[in-house]
Design a protein around this motif. Structure first.
Motif, PDB file in Angstrom:
ATOM      1  N   THR A 132       1.081  -1.115   0.410  1.00 26.51           N
ATOM      2  CA  THR A 132      -0.194   0.088  -0.080  1.00 26.51           C
ATOM      3  C   THR A 132       0.638   0.937   0.102  1.00 26.51           C
ATOM      4  O   THR A 132       0.386   2.064  -0.259  1.00 26.51           O
ATOM      5  CB  THR A 132      -0.826  -0.207   1.290  1.00 26.51           C
ATOM      6  OG1 THR A 132      -1.039  -1.066   1.395  1.00 26.51           O
ATOM      7  CG2 THR A 132      -1.943   1.151   1.276  1.00 26.51           C
TER       8      THR A 132
ATOM      9  N   GLN B 219      -7.275   5.723  -6.317  1.00 20.70           N
ATOM     10  CA  GLN B 219      -6.841   4.466  -6.019  1.00 20.70           C
ATOM     11  C   GLN B 219      -7.885   3.552  -4.820  1.00 20.70           C
ATOM     12  O   GLN B 219      -9.151   4.050  -4.785  1.00 20.70           O
ATOM     13  CB  GLN B 219      -5.945   4.806  -4.684  1.00 20.70           C
ATOM     14  CG  GLN B 219      -5.927   5.356  -3.618  1.00 20.70           C
ATOM     15  CD  GLN B 219      -4.556   5.906  -2.642  1.00 20.70           C
ATOM     16  OE1 GLN B 219      -3.601   5.058  -2.998  1.00 20.70           O
ATOM     17  NE2 GLN B 219      -4.800   6.982  -2.018  1.00 20.70           N
ATOM     18  N   PRO B 277      -7.073  -4.126   2.271  1.00 29.18           N
ATOM     19  CA  PRO B 277      -6.210  -4.582   0.887  1.00 29.18           C
ATOM     20  C   PRO B 277      -5.579  -5.528   0.855  1.00 29.18           C
ATOM     21  O   PRO B 277      -4.970  -6.189   1.871  1.00 29.18           O
ATOM     22  CB  PRO B 277      -5.152  -3.388   2.200  1.00 29.18           C
ATOM     23  CG  PRO B 277      -5.756  -2.659   3.243  1.00 29.18           C
ATOM     24  CD  PRO B 277      -6.754  -3.701   3.062  1.00 29.18           C
ATOM     25  N   ALA B 291      -3.359   3.634   6.968  1.00 27.27           N
ATOM     26  CA  ALA B 291      -4.305   2.903   6.289  1.00 27.27           C
ATOM     27  C   ALA B 291      -5.465   3.214   6.065  1.00 27.27           C
ATOM     28  O   ALA B 291      -6.141   4.218   5.764  1.00 27.27           O
ATOM     29  CB  ALA B 291      -4.536   1.475   5.996  1.00 27.27           C
ATOM     30  N   GLN B 296      -8.032   5.285   3.334  1.00 27.95           N
ATOM     31  CA  GLN B 296      -8.440   4.279   2.808  1.00 27.95           C
ATOM     32  C   GLN B 296      -9.530   2.834   3.357  1.00 27.95           C
ATOM     33  O   GLN B 296      -9.356   1.695   2.268  1.00 27.95           O
ATOM     34  CB  GLN B 296      -6.700   3.314   2.388  1.00 27.95           C
ATOM     35  CG  GLN B 296      -5.978   4.069   1.704  1.00 27.95           C
ATOM     36  CD  GLN B 296      -4.474   3.694   1.823  1.00 27.95           C
ATOM     37  OE1 GLN B 296      -3.899   2.715   2.428  1.00 27.95           O
ATOM     38  NE2 GLN B 296      -3.953   3.960   0.109  1.00 27.95           N
TER      39      GLN B 296
ATOM     40  N   THR C  45      -0.168   7.316   0.125  1.00 28.61           N
ATOM     41  CA  THR C  45      -0.039   6.407  -1.210  1.00 28.61           C
ATOM     42  C   THR C  45      -0.269   8.177  -1.885  1.00 28.61           C
ATOM     43  O   THR C  45      -0.612   8.787  -1.651  1.00 28.61           O
ATOM     44  CB  THR C  45      -0.965   5.763  -1.161  1.00 28.61           C
ATOM     45  OG1 THR C  45      -1.960   6.540  -0.098  1.00 28.61           O
ATOM     46  CG2 THR C  45      -1.122   4.770  -0.515  1.00 28.61           C
TER      47      THR C  45
END
Lengths: 299, 491, 278
Positions: A132, B219, B277, B291, B296, C45
């Motif tokens: 990630t 994403q 993920p 995360a 996400q 990210t």
């Protein structure tokens, strides 16, 4: 050569004495103590009481699925990983030995991985391999224009052990490289040149002259790498904790759990001795080769 | 050559830097306290996990000085605390006076006689000096993590419990609510049960290019993630198992971990991974936290310090969009039972072979007492609340996160703690946990099925119990059960 | 002079070296770049490869060296690693000479020496701890020098034994005939000829000790705190100081690089050859 064999023996002993004293003084007690423990039950989490149990610990080890799984994982790292390090290391050493004045720069650069403590590199690779957040899969995707997606390196049972191996190769190939390079440096140039002039060509000289002279050094390098790979712990501890599942649990990690998490000292001692025996067997095989290559002796 | 000069210069420059004065939070002066008398210049050696959790010893340096105590701190890396303490204890080195450890090891440390029973010291007069005000400490910590065999051996300094966090903005989005209603035929809400958890996780998992709350994703977005890495994956499993009525052992210490309820709980966790993920199996605390606060994940179960971080816009992309709720449960007999695991946490004890037990106790007590409000309400430490006093003083947390957030945070914490379910703390706890963790992890990785994994756990647990001595282990377990009962965790 | 290699061979060599360089240096570069990042840039990210220009300062270096006891770590580790390397190579070279040239104790004795390195350290750690406690040297540099020497002397002995066995024995025999003592032959003939081996052994015993963690953790408390323990301490339960760990990593490779730069000329062809010709 010498006035008497007595002198010869005395000199030989004097030379070896410091190493002998140090090793004996420090290693004999732990070895004997651990040997005793291997036949005892000592569960320090519940009590300091020790009792003799005969071969129970060894019997348990032979039935212990985790032990064998860890042995298997370790042997993969030892056999495949060290072989890769050997080939890459000797190859790079040969290349470097052909390079002139810029060699210092190359040598220094290629030696860097070995100088980074595993506790540091472990943390770097944990980020690098991250699917990630990590740069590796990001670069794979970007450079391939989105066509290739990198695997979740450490998070898949099929790739995790290979990823650990790749990291070990990264860290220790420079070790094999420098050993081989140092070995190559002790080969007189005239020997190889003479062989090449004789029409043996580069590869002929390589196999006939360089490899035989390199072999003793390489065998020692291999032996050290095999012994140390058996102790692969830091990378596993930092990168995967032995997972996913049991796919990267190495024998050193399992021994650590038994010794320093469970304080199950009898079992720890027993599996330590089994490891010792396995390494001794491997080392003996290597040394058959080493023996054939031995140099001259002062008579 | 230039390189050498540069390195040398850097090294010298670093050497020349003056030592930094330790930061301390501004005094709140909420709590009154009396100090022990003057010990006349004794040295108390404190050992604990390195880093900011030792900062309180600096906060209160003046008070220790006033008691005539010099504090010497030994810092041990977090991951290695147990092995270092245990090795020193086994060798009887007497190197420590005050020992910081994880309460899972209280059975080991107290049972082996490494720690001093504190009851006599706690009961001394005057109470304003000696009494650590244990009644104020939240029951699970006081009953399960401080006592062994009916005596008090340790004082809590850090409360840890898991909570559920979710993206409040997504759950209240009208488009999403409508879509969820259409797909599942019920209102979208933060999951109450683990089966709702699966549905919501499935609902929110989207590929890049799909829309989420009206925005096109660049994403992939995932419903959830778990602590999938070896180490604590067992705790994320036990959230589920405990709420499904699974008892780790029965009265006679026969494992209950492979019951149908336990298997169902593990299957739920395995199924969840489809909506996580791809590298969730290597998610530890850091990956799981980032995360979520990196925007996400729709929801996650985490330790109670993560809401603080999620509220900080300098590191969080979801500041102001986070809801905190109870960890979901399984429906048992028409009622949803919620259970939040309480892994890690920290307690301090006094080493039995300390030369200065009274001074050591005074140090430990001062760190653990009501004064700890200042230790748990600052970003200079990583310590979490564990006293009623902490929960009822949101104003102490306000400078860190604002009054409103502080109130919501403490309310959420109180709810989570009410659901609190303890980590194993009998001797050998680490072995039982590891045996569970590896098999849970194998099942998550698809090496074995849920049933096979838990059968293997049961076998491993029996082997451990036999090896450590079944009779004594059963006695320890029954003693632990007493405390579970006292807290209403089991009937 | 050596013949020039064909062009295709040189191109292949160049390509292989470039690939190797990328493989081996990428993680090092990553560590270097990470050492300039802030905590929130570690996990983002898409990943941040190169930190913004205004962040190219020494904040993380200062933090780890000054506030988190990196200076003590570097000091302690340097003392321990240099001493261990020096001791291991010195007594290792002596022993290696005896084993190679006199076959002292035969194969079994050589094997015993190397076998002391084979035993899993986890199993011997607690007995060792008890010994060192009796000697009252816990939490000193000595305890780490001794413990590390035990693991590094066998390596030095075996490595140097290999190098000595590679040498033609006639050179020493000639010196002996001319009246040199055995130690004289060892000192003036053998040692100069195995300089590459000595340097290699020194470098690796240094590196092994520099990177060692388990003994460093168990045998020290407060007075001595080696760098690996300092670095591990940066990984707390809920806060891993990634950038500071990277900064510490950059600092810890400096001594190794210096050792290579200072000693590399001894790994260069010519020295050996010159000696052989005489």
């Amino acid at each position: 050569m010498f006035s008497s064999s007595v002198t010869r023996r005395r000199v030989a002993f004097a030379f070896v004495l410091p190493a002998f004293v140090l090793l004996l003084a420090i290693s004999i007690y732990p070895l004997l103590r651990t040997l005793g423990l291997a036949f005892s039950s000592l569960e320090l989490t519940v009590s300091p009481a020790e009792s003799f149990v005969g071969f129970d610990n060894f019997a348990k080890a032979f039935q212990d699925v985790r032990f064998w799984n860890a042995m298997g994982n370790t042997l993969v790292l030892v056999i495949v990983g060290v072989a890769i390090q050997l080939v890459l290391g000797v190859g790079l050493a040969l290349l470097l030995s052909e390079i002139g004045f810029t060699r210092v720069v190359w040598l220094t650069a290629l030696l860097l991985p070995v100088m980074i403590a595993p506790v540091v590199s472990g943390f770097q690779f944990r980020v690098i391999y991250n699917d990630t957040f990590g740069p590796l899969n990001y670069l794979i995707k970007t450079i391939s224009g989105g066509f290739v997606t990198g695997p979740p390196w450490l998070a898949d049972t099929r790739t995790a052990l290979l990823t650990i191996m790749m990291t070990d190769v990264w860290q220790w190939t420079p070790f094999m490289m420098l050993l081989a390079l140092a070995g190559l440096e002790s080969i007189p140039v005239e020997l190889t040149e003479a062989a090449e002039v004789d029409g043996a060509g580069y590869w002929g000289a390589f196999w006939r002259i360089k490899i035989p002279i390199l072999l003793p050094v390489i065998v020692i390098g291999l032996l050290i790498r095999v012994m140390d790979t058996f102790k692969t712990f830091d990378l596993v501890f930092l990168l995967t904790g032995g997972g996913p599942g049991s796919s990267t649990e190495t024998i050193a990690f399992y021994t650590y759990l038994n010794g320093f998490r469970f304080f199950s000292m009898g079992y720890t001692a027993a599996i330590a001795f089994i490891q010792l025996i396995v390494i001794i067997v491997i080392a003996r095989i290597f040394l058959v080769v080493q023996k054939r290559m031995r140099g001259g002796e002062i008579q | 050559m230039l390189k050498k000069v540069f390195f040398l210069a850097v090294a010298l420059a670093l050497l020349a830097l003056p030592a930094l004065a330790q930061d301390a939070p501004p005094r709140l002066n909420v709590v009154d306290y009396d100090l022990c008398g003057d010990f006349g210049g004794v040295t108390v050696t404190v050992v604990g996990d390195a880093g900011h959790n030792l900062a309180p010893y600096h906060f209160w340096a003046d008070d220790f000085a006033a008691m005539g105590i010099t504090i010497e701190i030994i810092e041990v890396p977090f991951a290695d605390v147990y092995q270092v303490l245990k090795t020193e204890f086994v060798a009887g080195s007497g190197a420590f006076d005050v020992v910081t450890f994880y309460p899972s090891y209280i059975g080991d440390f107290a049972g082996n006689g490494y720690l001093l029973p504190l009851d006599d010291l706690m009961a001394r007069e005057p109470a304003s000096v000696w009494d650590p005000n244990m009644d104020d400490v939240l029951a699970p910590f006081r009953e399960l993590y401080n006592k062994w065999g009916g005596q008090t051996y340790a004082l809590t300094i850090d409360g840890d419990v898991l909570v559920m966090m979710y993206r409040a903005d997504l759950f209240s989005n009208e488009d999403e609510k409508a879509a969820f209603m259409e797909q599942y035929g019920r209102e979208l809400r933060p999951p109450e049960t683990w089966s709702e958890w699966l549905e919501v996780a499935e609902f929110f998992t989207r590929d890049a290019g799909e829309t989420l709350a009206g925005e096109v994703l660049t994403q992939p977005f995932y419903g959830t993630a778990e602590f999938g890495r070896r180490g604590f994956s067992y705790a994320w499993y036990l959230n589920r198992a405990a709420s499904n009525g699974v008892m780790l052992f029965d009265e006679q210490m026969n494992p209950g971990i492979n019951s149908p309820e336990a298997v169902a709980a593990l299957q739920n966790m395995i199924d969840t991974l489809k909506f996580a993920p791809p590298d969730v199996l290597n998610f530890g605390y850091d990956e799981l936290r980032d995360a979520f606060i990196g925007g996400q994940l729709a929801m996650v179960v985490q330790w109670t310090d993560v809401p603080k971080k999620a509220a900080d816009p300098s590191i969080s992309r979801i500041a102001g969009k986070v809801g905190v709720g109870r960890v979901p449960g399984f429906e048992v007999g028409g009622e949803v039972a919620h259970r939040s695991m309480m892994p890690v946490g920290r307690v301090v004890g006094v080493a039995a072979d300390s030369d200065v037990p009274e001074a050591a106790y005074c140090v430990a007590k001062h760190i653990a007492y009501n004064t700890s409000l200042e230790n748990v309400s600052t970003s200079l430490t990583g310590l979490d609340p564990y006293r009623m006093l902490h929960l009822t003083h949101p104003e102490a947390f306000a400078p860190l996160m604002g009054q409103e957030n502080a109130e919501a945070y403490l309310a959420g914490l109180q709810v989570a703690l009410a659901d609190g379910y303890p980590d194993l703390f009998i001797p050998g706890a680490a072995q039982y946990q590891d045996a569970l963790d590896i098999q849970v992890n194998r099942a998550l990785a698809g090496e074995v099925s849920a049933q096979e994994a838990l059968d293997a756990v049961a076998a491993a647990w029996n082997e451990i119990t036999d090896r450590l001595g079944r009779d004594t282990q059963v006695a320890f377990w029954q003693q632990a059960l007493e405390s579970y009962r006292a807290l209403g965790l089991v009937k | 002079m050596r013949k020039k290699k064909p062009l295709y061979l040189r191109i292949i060599m160049g390509v292989i070296l470039m690939v190797a360089l990328i493989f081996f240096l990428f993680p090092v570069m990553w560590m270097f770049l990470t050492s300039f990042k802030t905590q929130d840039q570690i996990f983002s990210t898409p990943p941040i490869l190169i930190p913004p220009a205004e962040q190219w300062n020494l904040d993380n270096y200062v933090a780890v060296m000054r506030d988190n006891k990196g200076l003590q770590g570097v000091r302690d580790t340097t003392i321990v690693a240099f001493s261990t390397a020096l001791i291991s190579v010195s007594i290792g070279a002596l022993a290696a000479y005896s084993l190679a040239r006199f076959r002292f104790g035969g194969d079994e004795f050589s094997f015993w020496i190397i076998s002391t390195r084979m035993f899993p350290p986890v199993a011997s750690a607690i007995p060792l701890f008890l010994i060192f406690r009796q000697l009252e040297i816990l939490d000193t540099h000595w305890v780490l020098i001794i413990a590390n020497s035990v693991f590094n002397v066998p390596f030095a002995v075996w490595l140097l034994k290999g190098f000595i066995e590679d040498l033609p024995v006639e050179l020493e025999e000639a010196a002996l005939i001319e009246g040199a003592s055995i130690f004289g032959a060892f000192w003036r003939i053998t040692l100069p000829l195995i300089t590459p081996g000595l340097v290699t052994a020194f470098l690796f015993t240094f590196v092994f000790t520099w990177n060692e963690f388990m003994f460093a953790l168990l045998m020290t408390r407060r007075a001595v705190r080696p760098m690996t323990v300092v670095i591990s301490s940066l990984a707390g339960g809920h806060t891993i100081l990634w950038a500071q760990i990277a900064a510490a990593g950059v600092i810890t490779i400096i001594p190794g690089v210096l050792v290579v730069i200072f000693l590399q000329r001894y790994i260069v062809r010519g020295l050996t050859m010159g000696a052989l010709k005489n």
